[in-house]
Design a protein around this motif. Structure first.
Motif, PDB file in Angstrom:
ATOM      1  N   LEU A   1       4.549   4.911   8.295  1.00 49.87           N
ATOM      2  CA  LEU A   1       5.469   6.510   8.113  1.00 49.87           C
ATOM      3  C   LEU A   1       5.867   5.533   6.366  1.00 49.87           C
ATOM      4  CD1 LEU A   1       7.426   8.389   8.133  1.00 49.87           C
ATOM      5  CD2 LEU A   1       8.934   6.972   9.826  1.00 49.87           C
ATOM      6  N   ILE A   2       6.634   6.292   6.029  1.00 52.77           N
ATOM      7  CA  ILE A   2       7.093   6.242   4.582  1.00 52.77           C
ATOM      8  C   ILE A   2       8.466   6.429   4.317  1.00 52.77           C
ATOM      9  CG2 ILE A   2       7.733   6.455   1.720  1.00 52.77           C
ATOM     10  CD1 ILE A   2       4.308   6.287   1.394  1.00 52.77           C
ATOM     11  N   LYS A   3       9.248   6.107   4.093  1.00 53.02           N
ATOM     12  CA  LYS A   3      10.776   7.031   3.467  1.00 53.02           C
ATOM     13  C   LYS A   3      11.525   6.404   2.914  1.00 53.02           C
ATOM     14  CE  LYS A   3      14.442   9.081   5.683  1.00 53.02           C
ATOM     15  NZ  LYS A   3      14.150  10.704   4.859  1.00 53.02           N
ATOM     16  N   ILE A   4      11.947   7.088   1.957  1.00 51.16           N
ATOM     17  CA  ILE A   4      13.053   6.928   0.848  1.00 51.16           C
ATOM     18  C   ILE A   4      14.699   6.847   1.535  1.00 51.16           C
ATOM     19  CG2 ILE A   4      13.938   7.970  -0.947  1.00 51.16           C
ATOM     20  CD1 ILE A   4      10.820   9.652  -1.498  1.00 51.16           C
TER      21      ILE A   4
ATOM     22  N   GLN B   1       9.610  16.509  -0.758  1.00 50.98           N
ATOM     23  CA  GLN B   1       8.099  17.155  -1.121  1.00 50.98           C
ATOM     24  C   GLN B   1       7.430  15.536  -1.706  1.00 50.98           C
ATOM     25  OE1 GLN B   1       7.650  19.600  -4.064  1.00 50.98           O
ATOM     26  NE2 GLN B   1       9.778  20.812  -3.921  1.00 50.98           N
ATOM     27  N   ILE B   2       7.952  14.681  -1.957  1.00 50.67           N
ATOM     28  CA  ILE B   2       7.521  13.704  -2.287  1.00 50.67           C
ATOM     29  C   ILE B   2       7.166  13.176  -0.758  1.00 50.67           C
ATOM     30  CG2 ILE B   2       8.189  11.296  -2.794  1.00 50.67           C
ATOM     31  CD1 ILE B   2       6.850  13.159  -4.998  1.00 50.67           C
ATOM     32  N   GLU B   3       7.908  12.806   0.296  1.00 47.14           N
ATOM     33  CA  GLU B   3       7.705  12.281   1.308  1.00 47.14           C
ATOM     34  C   GLU B   3       7.429  12.734   2.379  1.00 47.14           C
ATOM     35  OE1 GLU B   3      11.836   9.867   2.854  1.00 47.14           O
ATOM     36  OE2 GLU B   3      11.670  12.157   3.343  1.00 47.14           O
ATOM     37  N   THR B   4       6.950  14.086   1.979  1.00 45.37           N
ATOM     38  CA  THR B   4       5.898  14.696   2.756  1.00 45.37           C
ATOM     39  C   THR B   4       4.452  14.613   2.518  1.00 45.37           C
ATOM     40  OG1 THR B   4       7.610  17.185   3.445  1.00 45.37           O
ATOM     41  CG2 THR B   4       5.088  17.523   3.525  1.00 45.37           C
TER      42      THR B   4
ATOM     43  N   THR C   1       1.018  -0.835   0.115  1.00 45.98           N
ATOM     44  CA  THR C   1       0.060  -0.162   0.256  1.00 45.98           C
ATOM     45  C   THR C   1       0.268   1.120   0.550  1.00 45.98           C
ATOM     46  OG1 THR C   1      -1.770  -1.353   1.194  1.00 45.98           O
ATOM     47  CG2 THR C   1      -2.126   0.938   0.655  1.00 45.98           C
ATOM     48  N   GLY C   2       2.010   1.196   0.782  1.00 49.17           N
ATOM     49  CA  GLY C   2       2.890   2.797   0.699  1.00 49.17           C
ATOM     50  C   GLY C   2       3.682   2.540  -0.687  1.00 49.17           C
ATOM     51  N   GLN C   3       3.607   1.487  -1.697  1.00 48.82           N
ATOM     52  CA  GLN C   3       4.003   1.681  -2.913  1.00 48.82           C
ATOM     53  C   GLN C   3       3.221   2.605  -3.426  1.00 48.82           C
ATOM     54  OE1 GLN C   3       3.146  -0.511  -5.946  1.00 48.82           O
ATOM     55  NE2 GLN C   3       3.711   1.314  -6.426  1.00 48.82           N
ATOM     56  N   HIS C   4       1.983   1.853  -3.583  1.00 50.01           N
ATOM     57  CA  HIS C   4       0.811   3.228  -3.900  1.00 50.01           C
ATOM     58  C   HIS C   4       1.118   4.035  -4.055  1.00 50.01           C
ATOM     59  CE1 HIS C   4      -1.845  -0.727  -5.263  1.00 50.01           C
ATOM     60  NE2 HIS C   4      -0.565  -1.252  -5.487  1.00 50.01           N
ATOM     61  N   ILE C   5       0.616   5.184  -2.457  1.00 54.21           N
ATOM     62  CA  ILE C   5       1.157   5.963  -2.306  1.00 54.21           C
ATOM     63  C   ILE C   5       2.080   6.718  -2.891  1.00 54.21           C
ATOM     64  CG2 ILE C   5       1.046   7.723  -0.692  1.00 54.21           C
ATOM     65  CD1 ILE C   5      -0.724   5.388   1.343  1.00 54.21           C
ATOM     66  N   LEU C   6       3.275   6.115  -2.200  1.00 50.79           N
ATOM     67  CA  LEU C   6       3.998   6.449  -2.924  1.00 50.79           C
ATOM     68  C   LEU C   6       4.107   7.027  -4.657  1.00 50.79           C
ATOM     69  CD1 LEU C   6       7.425   7.665  -2.225  1.00 50.79           C
ATOM     70  CD2 LEU C   6       7.980   5.809  -2.560  1.00 50.79           C
TER      71      LEU C   6
ATOM     72  N   LEU D   1       2.895  15.652  -8.505  1.00 49.60           N
ATOM     73  CA  LEU D   1       3.603  15.451  -7.706  1.00 49.60           C
ATOM     74  C   LEU D   1       4.548  16.730  -9.123  1.00 49.60           C
ATOM     75  CD1 LEU D   1       5.171  16.085  -4.749  1.00 49.60           C
ATOM     76  CD2 LEU D   1       3.687  17.051  -4.674  1.00 49.60           C
ATOM     77  N   PHE D   2       5.199  15.085  -9.828  1.00 54.05           N
ATOM     78  CA  PHE D   2       6.261  15.131 -11.088  1.00 54.05           C
ATOM     79  C   PHE D   2       5.999  14.720 -12.097  1.00 54.05           C
ATOM     80  CE2 PHE D   2       8.292  15.660  -7.478  1.00 54.05           C
ATOM     81  CZ  PHE D   2       9.090  16.923  -7.143  1.00 54.05           C
ATOM     82  N   ASN D   3       3.811  14.256 -12.328  1.00 50.54           N
ATOM     83  CA  ASN D   3       3.572  13.676 -13.405  1.00 50.54           C
ATOM     84  C   ASN D   3       5.113  12.420 -13.601  1.00 50.54           C
ATOM     85  OD1 ASN D   3       1.413  13.411 -15.067  1.00 50.54           O
ATOM     86  ND2 ASN D   3       2.831  14.496 -16.443  1.00 50.54           N
TER      87      ASN D   3
END
Length: 405
Positions: free
Chosen positions: A208-211, A141-144, A98-103, A110-112
């Motif tokens: 939490l998602i963390k890159i 920005q992506i993480e936020t 599910t985190g992958q779908h969100i990321l 944000l960046f198309n």
């Protein structure tokens, strides 16, 4: 056909089922059930579930048409069986998927940047997005955005549609072929994706998602990240180490990087100074040995019995002296357990020391080797002097037959 209970209820940890087929292949039992809670390996890119059937370990799970096959090393006698999955492993995969779908949705918004591939590994997850470069500020920005979606605790739902009914949906990924019963996973209209994997029921369960890393990969960007409990473990590990480093440097955590960079700079400066000093020492020792050379028939010889010097330093000295012309170096190193020797020559002398070594090795016991410029090795301490004498005489005899360059 195996009924896939994990599709509608990924939280089901245990259930019962009935064996509908069983075969013995490659030293394992392959069992088909009328229903299952086990997710098949790499179906839709997601790893298999772990667990047991009748308390016997399931070592693999795979799809066979409309059936799910469970692989066990031990046989099961009963037709009616109990299934139990490793819940920690299942929930971890639910968080990651599910985190992958969100990321992926965050990159698209944000960046198309579309996700063109993803992989769920044991340590971290990767997605490849069609963006060439990305900087630290953009990653933040992506993480936020991703974590705001998590904190909003949006519902995660799924439904089944066929190809003719998905044309009006804003899908992040469109099926390549027409299909019936396409499962669509929806995160409150933030992400609408065809997917057969197991997912949490609300985004808050991800935590939490963390890159953790980004790299250029085949003209795209590969993003490595972790979610949920993996993020907590990663943070705990890094926090423990950064605190230890901070303590050892007598520094606050925010100053650790500056202190480390200063130590690194100091170390590099010391290494340069140390290298220069070593070069001076090598030249001094080399020149002292050069003062002891003896000229025989136009060839200079250094023949020395050395104490308190290691082989690495002696190699550096001999290489330093090889810049001299018409010079042969023959060294014996003092050692109670074995006789050690090193023989080197100037580049201008037409003699192959390796061939000479091989010739002498046929006459007396020596071990070692080298090349045409330098040889080194060992022999018994009782015959080391004889070996040195043999090399000296063989070199003299050979050079008498060759004009010097």
């Amino acid at each position: 056909m195996t009924k896939k209970l994990y599709i509608n209820n990924p939280y089901l940890k245990e259930t019962h089922a009935r064996v509908i087929d069983k075969s013995f292949e490659n030293d394992n039992f392959h069992i088909k059930l009328d229903r299952t809670i086990f997710y098949p390996h790499m179906s839709g890119g997601q790893p298999k579930d772990l667990g047991t059937i009748c308390e016997k370990e399931v070592i693999d799970v795979y799809e066979d048409g409309l059936n799910i096959v469970h692989v066990l090393e031990e046989d099961i006698d009963s037709k009616d069986v109990n299934l139990s999955i490793d819940w920690n492993n299942r929930f971890d995969l639910m968080q990651q998927h599910t985190g992958q779908h969100i990321l992926s949705a965050a990159f698209l918004k944000l960046f198309n940047a579309k996700t063109i591939a993803f992989h769920m590994g044991e340590k971290y997850i990767t997605i490849d997005v069609d963006i060439v470069d990305i900087n630290d500020e953009e990653i933040l920005q992506i993480e936020t955005l991703s974590n705001k979606i998590i904190q909003s605790n949006f519902n995660v739902t799924s439904s089944f549609l066929d190809s003719s009914n998905i044309t009006d949906l804003d899908l992040s990924k469109v099926p390549e072929e027409e299909q019936d019963n396409i499962r669509i996973v929806n995160i409150d209209n933030i992400s609408t994706t065809p997917c057969s994997g197991t997912h949490v029921s609300s985004t808050g369960e991800i935590g939490l998602i963390k890159i953790i890393n980004t790299t250029n990969y085949k003209g795209n960007t590969r993003v490595s990240f972790i979610c949920g409990n993996r993020s907590l473990k990663d943070y705990s590990l890094k926090n423990r180490y950064i605190n230890k480093i901070s303590l050892s440097l007598s520094s606050g955590i925010t100053d650790v990087l500056d202190k480390f960079l200063k130590l690194k700079e100091d170390k590099e400066n010391l290494q340069k100074k140390n290298k220069n000093l070593k070069e001076e020492i090598i030249s001094l020792k080399g020149n002292r040995l050069l003062e002891k050379k003896k000229n025989i028939n136009g060839i200079d010889y250094i023949i020395e019995n050395l104490e308190g010097i290691d082989k690495k330093e002696l190699n550096l000295i001999s290489s330093y002296l090889n810049k001299e012309e018409n010079l042969i170096q023959i060294y014996k190193l003092e050692d109670k357990n074995q006789g050690m020797f090193l023989i080197s020559k100037s580049h201008n002398l037409d003699i192959n020391l390796k061939e000479l070594f091989d010739s002498i090795a046929q006459k007396i016991i020596v071990k070692g080797g080298g090349n045409k410029e330098k040889i080194q090795g060992t022999t018994s301490p009782t015959i080391i002097d004889r070996v040195i004498e043999m090399f000296y005489k063989e070199i003299q005899a050979y050079l008498k037959t060759k004009p010097n360059k």
